[in-house]
Motif scaffolding. Structure first.
Motif, PDB file in Angstrom:
ATOM      1  N   ASN A 282       0.846  -1.043   0.041  1.00 10.05           N
ATOM      2  CA  ASN A 282      -0.149   0.060  -0.060  1.00 10.05           C
ATOM      3  C   ASN A 282       0.694   1.160  -0.070  1.00 10.05           C
ATOM      4  OD1 ASN A 282      -2.523  -1.510   0.087  1.00 10.05           O
ATOM      5  ND2 ASN A 282      -2.097  -1.685   2.319  1.00 10.05           N
ATOM      6  N   SER A 283       2.076   1.133   0.337  1.00  9.51           N
ATOM      7  CA  SER A 283       2.934   2.312   0.556  1.00  9.51           C
ATOM      8  C   SER A 283       3.940   2.504  -0.697  1.00  9.51           C
ATOM      9  CB  SER A 283       3.771   2.248   1.773  1.00  9.51           C
ATOM     10  OG  SER A 283       3.116   1.986   2.898  1.00  9.51           O
ATOM     11  N   GLU A 284       4.310   3.558  -1.078  1.00 10.14           N
ATOM     12  CA  GLU A 284       5.036   3.744  -2.188  1.00 10.14           C
ATOM     13  C   GLU A 284       6.749   3.138  -1.934  1.00 10.14           C
ATOM     14  OE1 GLU A 284       5.605   7.694  -4.797  1.00 10.14           O
ATOM     15  OE2 GLU A 284       6.229   7.932  -2.917  1.00 10.14           O
ATOM     16  N   LEU A 285       7.099   2.877  -2.961  1.00 15.97           N
ATOM     17  CA  LEU A 285       8.579   2.399  -3.227  1.00 15.97           C
ATOM     18  C   LEU A 285       9.233   3.501  -3.721  1.00 15.97           C
ATOM     19  CD1 LEU A 285       8.178  -1.420  -4.020  1.00 15.97           C
ATOM     20  CD2 LEU A 285       8.389  -0.365  -1.717  1.00 15.97           C
ATOM     21  N   THR A 286      10.353   3.796  -2.713  1.00 16.47           N
ATOM     22  CA  THR A 286      11.184   4.928  -3.361  1.00 16.47           C
ATOM     23  C   THR A 286      12.695   4.493  -3.767  1.00 16.47           C
ATOM     24  OG1 THR A 286      11.809   5.727  -1.287  1.00 16.47           O
ATOM     25  CG2 THR A 286       9.918   6.380  -2.088  1.00 16.47           C
ATOM     26  N   GLY A 287      13.254   5.278  -4.427  1.00 16.88           N
ATOM     27  CA  GLY A 287      14.507   4.834  -5.011  1.00 16.88           C
ATOM     28  C   GLY A 287      14.809   3.628  -5.644  1.00 16.88           C
ATOM     29  N   VAL A 288      13.844   3.191  -6.465  1.00 17.11           N
ATOM     30  CA  VAL A 288      13.672   2.034  -7.167  1.00 17.11           C
ATOM     31  C   VAL A 288      15.051   1.921  -8.350  1.00 17.11           C
ATOM     32  CG1 VAL A 288      12.459   0.086  -8.579  1.00 17.11           C
ATOM     33  CG2 VAL A 288      11.514   1.681  -6.588  1.00 17.11           C
ATOM     34  N   GLN A 289      15.698   0.931  -8.247  1.00 11.90           N
ATOM     35  CA  GLN A 289      16.744   0.973  -9.361  1.00 11.90           C
ATOM     36  C   GLN A 289      16.838  -0.546  -9.963  1.00 11.90           C
ATOM     37  OE1 GLN A 289      21.347   0.971  -8.976  1.00 11.90           O
ATOM     38  NE2 GLN A 289      20.925   2.978  -9.633  1.00 11.90           N
ATOM     39  N   LEU A 290      16.896  -0.673 -11.267  1.00 10.90           N
ATOM     40  CA  LEU A 290      16.941  -1.942 -11.944  1.00 10.90           C
ATOM     41  C   LEU A 290      18.123  -2.209 -12.621  1.00 10.90           C
ATOM     42  CD1 LEU A 290      15.344  -4.647 -12.789  1.00 10.90           C
ATOM     43  CD2 LEU A 290      14.739  -3.544 -14.644  1.00 10.90           C
ATOM     44  N   THR A 291      18.753  -3.191 -12.443  1.00 10.22           N
ATOM     45  CA  THR A 291      20.171  -3.497 -13.002  1.00 10.22           C
ATOM     46  C   THR A 291      19.954  -5.061 -13.673  1.00 10.22           C
ATOM     47  OG1 THR A 291      21.387  -2.491 -11.493  1.00 10.22           O
ATOM     48  CG2 THR A 291      22.545  -3.859 -12.605  1.00 10.22           C
ATOM     49  N   ASN A 292      20.537  -5.164 -15.026  1.00 12.78           N
ATOM     50  CA  ASN A 292      20.349  -6.190 -15.827  1.00 12.78           C
ATOM     51  C   ASN A 292      21.816  -6.712 -16.594  1.00 12.78           C
ATOM     52  OD1 ASN A 292      18.446  -8.570 -17.381  1.00 12.78           O
ATOM     53  ND2 ASN A 292      20.040  -7.600 -18.590  1.00 12.78           N
ATOM     54  N   ILE A 293      22.379  -7.613 -15.973  1.00 11.66           N
ATOM     55  CA  ILE A 293      23.676  -8.236 -16.426  1.00 11.66           C
ATOM     56  C   ILE A 293      23.418  -8.962 -18.050  1.00 11.66           C
ATOM     57  CG2 ILE A 293      25.752  -9.257 -16.290  1.00 11.66           C
ATOM     58  CD1 ILE A 293      25.372  -8.837 -13.270  1.00 11.66           C
ATOM     59  N   ILE A 294      23.648  -8.442 -19.063  1.00 10.22           N
ATOM     60  CA  ILE A 294      23.492  -9.160 -20.499  1.00 10.22           C
ATOM     61  C   ILE A 294      24.883 -10.163 -20.319  1.00 10.22           C
ATOM     62  CG2 ILE A 294      23.691  -9.011 -22.934  1.00 10.22           C
ATOM     63  CD1 ILE A 294      21.976  -6.583 -22.658  1.00 10.22           C
ATOM     64  N   PRO A 295      24.608 -11.414 -20.690  1.00  8.93           N
ATOM     65  CA  PRO A 295      25.807 -12.441 -20.784  1.00  8.93           C
ATOM     66  C   PRO A 295      26.619 -12.232 -22.016  1.00  8.93           C
ATOM     67  CG  PRO A 295      23.737 -13.533 -21.109  1.00  8.93           C
ATOM     68  CD  PRO A 295      23.220 -12.183 -20.828  1.00  8.93           C
ATOM     69  N   GLU A 296      27.711 -12.652 -22.117  1.00  9.10           N
ATOM     70  CA  GLU A 296      28.512 -13.073 -23.205  1.00  9.10           C
ATOM     71  C   GLU A 296      28.006 -13.733 -24.063  1.00  9.10           C
ATOM     72  OE1 GLU A 296      33.327 -14.224 -24.354  1.00  9.10           O
ATOM     73  OE2 GLU A 296      32.550 -14.510 -22.390  1.00  9.10           O
ATOM     74  N   GLY A 297      27.716 -13.307 -25.219  1.00 14.00           N
ATOM     75  CA  GLY A 297      27.182 -14.113 -26.258  1.00 14.00           C
ATOM     76  C   GLY A 297      25.913 -13.384 -26.812  1.00 14.00           C
ATOM     77  N   LEU A 298      25.471 -12.543 -25.931  1.00 12.48           N
ATOM     78  CA  LEU A 298      24.159 -11.473 -26.399  1.00 12.48           C
ATOM     79  C   LEU A 298      24.644 -10.121 -26.446  1.00 12.48           C
ATOM     80  CD1 LEU A 298      21.358 -13.024 -24.279  1.00 12.48           C
ATOM     81  CD2 LEU A 298      22.128 -13.837 -26.737  1.00 12.48           C
ATOM     82  N   GLU A 299      24.267  -9.397 -27.610  1.00 12.03           N
ATOM     83  CA  GLU A 299      24.891  -8.140 -27.762  1.00 12.03           C
ATOM     84  C   GLU A 299      23.641  -7.171 -27.676  1.00 12.03           C
ATOM     85  OE1 GLU A 299      26.017  -5.770 -31.523  1.00 12.03           O
ATOM     86  OE2 GLU A 299      27.837  -6.909 -30.813  1.00 12.03           O
ATOM     87  N   PHE A 300      23.582  -6.169 -26.522  1.00 14.34           N
ATOM     88  CA  PHE A 300      22.756  -5.257 -26.555  1.00 14.34           C
ATOM     89  C   PHE A 300      22.325  -4.224 -27.752  1.00 14.34           C
ATOM     90  CE2 PHE A 300      21.107  -0.812 -25.358  1.00 14.34           C
ATOM     91  CZ  PHE A 300      19.891  -1.031 -24.970  1.00 14.34           C
TER      92      PHE A 300
END
Length: 540
Positions: free
Chosen positions: A212-230
């Protein structure tokens, strides 16, 4: 005198009835009242204390009413001591101390405390005590459920009077409970589980706030493995690995979706790992695994080594999916030399603008397809017959070629055609052998001998005359006459037994000193254990 006695009996009977009625209607726990003994207290309650009200039962559910725990059994440890009832001074007394756990539950930190008996001195014990200072102490540690431990204590009587020994057992019993705190932060990643080399993969990452309460300072990190290119993302990011999105705040009951694409550069198994954090220290992780396979096609082409001009020449093209992914949109093409004429094609092949083409919709892993074409050379010389194959989602194709020498021969000419070329181990090919008389005179008493390579075995033979057969050799009886301009056909069936290239040989003799030989390459591949999706039909 009789009347008073009668009244006395009536009065006594009435008194007895009143007493019985009193005890039936007013039960008591004292005097002559009915009393139940030996009854166990009900589950979840303490025994009542006289003069106080009964305690309330222990609740069987937590305050939310969603969980009903069952208490594990508690250990129950007792101690028993046995010793001789009589002894004399200077005698040795042996005490046998038995500690028993009567419950299936394990008892922990079990300790035995024993005074040094009066009028006696310590001699020995088995096992030895852990302490001898003031009293004897044995630290037994944990005592498994339904088990026991015996201690033998030996003392020497040093005085007169009684020898007093007191043994005590101590142990611990407790319970550990845990309350799990539900986190309002949830993380979900969606992506493909299978892909092919050079595919573009799309991923979705959803961050949920279920509270019910707000979440603050939300940060998302994704590690792309070797073999895939962003490649790209929404919302955008700098593209450096790891990918980072500063989401900020997510109100209660809402979510945030992020998307990104990546290109496959290698084959193998790759895992994208995503982590979301908040300013309050919450953290969630998730991942998505993709298996990348490579498109692999094995291409083989078979045909005659030599052929007279103006005679049909048959070629077989075998396409095998040797990878672990379905291959789609397979295109096979063979550009004919201007000196040749197209005669026929199997498997839906069509001739357009000097090129023979086939379209194979798809091949499953380990599946193969064989197509065949027949051409007629019109000019003598050496021809490199080349076939090219392409498929969807591959940057380059495959090529294979077969070299045939086209000749102009007079006299007796031989031709050898194979129904399957190349073969796989265990397969059988039919060799069609033609002898053609291009001379002006009949050929008398024509004798034909066929010798197979050690990579094959002859299983059957047919011809205009009888024959004798051995595993690697077939000899036909003489053909009385082969007239000018005529041909005779023989058939042999060879079964492949080991991989490799071998040479099939023909030898013939006839009257007037006529003799000759012909050779043809027999190619055998290791078994792919793959069914052919379309065996080539017989073509002219």
């Amino acid at each position: 005198m009789q009347q008073p006695k009668h009244l006395l009996q009536l009065f006594s009977f009435s008194l007895i009835c009143l007493i019985c009625l009193h005890y039936l209607l007013v039960p008591t726990n004292k005097g002559y009242g009915i009393q139940e003994t030996g009854s166990a207290p009900s589950s979840g309650t303490e025994p009542p204390i006289e003069g106080q009200s009964s305690p309330k039962p222990i609740p069987s559910k937590n305050f939310m009413g969603t969980f009903s725990p069952t208490d594990p059994p508690a250990p129950f440890v007792t101690i028993r001591v046995r010793v001789s009832a009589q002894a004399s001074p200077n005698d040795e007394l042996e005490y046998r101390i038995l500690v028993e756990n009567h419950s299936p539950a394990e008892a922990h930190q079990v300790r035995i405390r024993n005074n040094i008996p009066t009028n006696a001195k310590f001699v020995r014990a088995s096992p030895p005590p852990d302490s001898l200072e003031g009293e004897l102490i044995w630290k037994l540690g944990s005592l498994p459920g339904n088990s026991s431990k015996e201690i033998k204590l030996v003392v020497m009587v040093t005085g007169t009077g009684e020898v007093d020994c007191i043994s005590r057992v101590q142990y611990e019993h407790g319970q550990a409970v845990k309350t799990q705190l539900a986190s309002p932060l949830l993380l979900k990643m969606t992506g493909p589980i299978q892909a092919m080399l050079y595919d573009t993969l799309s991923y979705q990452i959803d961050v949920f706030n279920t509270g019910n309460s707000e979440l603050t300072g939300v940060q998302l990190t994704n590690i792309i493995p070797e073999g895939l290119e962003f490649l790209t993302s929404k919302p955008s990011t700098n593209g450096e690995n790891p990918l980072v999105w500063n989401i900020g705040s997510i109100p209660g009951g809402q979510s945030k979706r992020l998307e990104f694409q990546a290109a496959v550069k290698k084959t193998g198994e790759f895992i994208n790992k995503a982590t979301v954090t908040t300013s309050s220290g919450m953290k969630k992780e998730t991942s998505s695994k993709v298996e990348v396979g490579e498109i692999k096609l094995a291409l083989n082409m078979g045909g005659p080594d030599r052929r007279n001009i103006n005679r049909p020449a048959s070629y077989q093209i075998t396409i095998t999916n040797s990878g672990n992914q379905i291959v789609r949109g397979i295109k096979v093409s063979n550009k004919l030399d201007p000196s040749t004429q197209f005669l026929a094609a199997s498997g839906g092949g069509r001739y357009e603008n000097g090129e023979v083409k086939w379209l194979i919709p798809q091949l499953a892993p380990k599946q193969r397809q064989i197509v065949q074409m027949v051409i007629k050379p019109t000019v003598a010389g050496t021809l490199k017959n080349r076939t090219e194959v392409t498929a969807d989602k591959i940057p380059t194709g495959w090529q294979v070629e077969k070299i045939t020498v086209f000749e102009i021969n007079n006299g007796l000419v031989t031709e050898i055609d194979k129904s399957i070329d190349p073969m796989e181990i265990g397969e059988q090919t039919a060799l069609t052998i033609r002898l053609i008389n291009y001379g002006q005179n009949p050929i008398k008493n024509l004798i034909l001998t066929a010798i197979s390579p050690d990579t094959t075995v002859v299983t059957e033979g047919r011809g205009p005359t009888n024959f004798s057969r051995q595993p690697d050799k077939v000899g036909f009886l003489p053909l009385p006459s082969l007239e000018p301009g005529k041909e005779v056909t023989y058939s042999l069936f060879l079964q492949a037994k080991k991989p490799g290239d071998g040479t099939f040989r023909l030898e013939y003799t006839a009257d007037e000193g006529i003799s000759g030989k012909a050779e043809e390459t027999i190619s055998i591949l290791p078994s792919s254990k793959a069914p052919a999706s379309n065996e080539p039909p017989a073509l002219p």
